[in-house]
Scaffold this active site. Structure first.
Site, mmCIF file in Angstrom:
data_model
loop_
_atom_site.group_PDB
_atom_site.id
_atom_site.type_symbol
_atom_site.label_atom_id
_atom_site.label_comp_id
_atom_site.label_asym_id
_atom_site.label_seq_id
_atom_site.Cartn_x
_atom_site.Cartn_y
_atom_site.Cartn_z
ATOM 1 N N GLU A 60 0.823 -1.207 0.000
ATOM 2 C CA GLU A 60 0.000 0.000 0.000
ATOM 3 C C GLU A 60 0.857 1.256 0.000
ATOM 4 O OE1 GLU A 60 -0.168 -2.680 2.058
ATOM 5 O OE2 GLU A 60 -2.021 -2.594 3.211
ATOM 6 N N CYS A 91 -0.554 1.329 7.433
ATOM 7 C CA CYS A 91 -1.064 1.638 6.097
ATOM 8 C C CYS A 91 -2.394 2.381 6.159
ATOM 9 C CB CYS A 91 -1.185 0.353 5.286
ATOM 10 S SG CYS A 91 0.444 -0.363 4.905
#
Length: 167
Positions: A60, A91
């Site tokens: 990510e 994330c």
């Protein structure tokens, strides 16, 4: 895993799964991410934690950073993120800071997830931005990929120990 039945009919998640497969082939935890703006893929990445010796080199974060470079902007309003595993707290926080419009993820992560599990960051009142969240997209394919990876890892570790090859 190039079996056409393995890939979902959801194109961005298919690309994320392809990134996850590639990450797994490199010995990384098989997680992939894709950033889409107005129907166009602008960045994609798979985990590179081991390769880069960087605990933050999650799929990510790498995809979000690449998208920010493409758009020459530290924020990505209007962008959607597709990821094969529920994002962790690190994330999820980055997703908030990047101002992602929508988050689509595959497998739920009861142990390490930070969206629907653990700290549930997007439901915290102190969070500045929370994207729309859609979980369980191609969940069975994403979960299968992770389970196969960790099963293989356990098998290899057991074989090394049983074969006398441990340090």
């Amino acid at each position: 895993m190039t079996d056409p039945h393995f890939l979902p009919s959801f194109p961005p998640m298919s690309l994320a799964l392809a990134q996850a497969v590639a990450a797994g082939q490199r010995g990384e935890v098989p997680v992939g991410a894709v950033v889409v703006l107005q129907g166009t893929v602008i960045a994609q990445a798979g985990n590179r934690v081991e390769e880069l010796c960087d605990a933050s080199a999650h799929a990510e974060l790498l995809a979000l950073r690449a998208a920010a470079q493409v758009l020459h902007s530290p924020r990505l309003p209007g962008c959607d993120l597709y990821v094969t595993l529920e994002p962790c707290a690190l994330c999820a926080t980055a997703i908030s800071f990047f101002r992602i419009r929508r988050l689509y993820f595959g497998a739920y992560d009861p142990k390490g997830g930070g969206v629907d599990h653990g700290p549930r960051l997007f439901s915290q009142p102190t969070l500045h931005h929370a994207p729309e969240v859609y979980g369980g997209i191609a969940e069975s394919q994403c979960k299968k990929l992770l389970k196969e990876f960790f099963r293989e890892m356990r098998y290899n570790n057991a074989s090394n120990v049983l074969g006398g090859q441990h340090a």
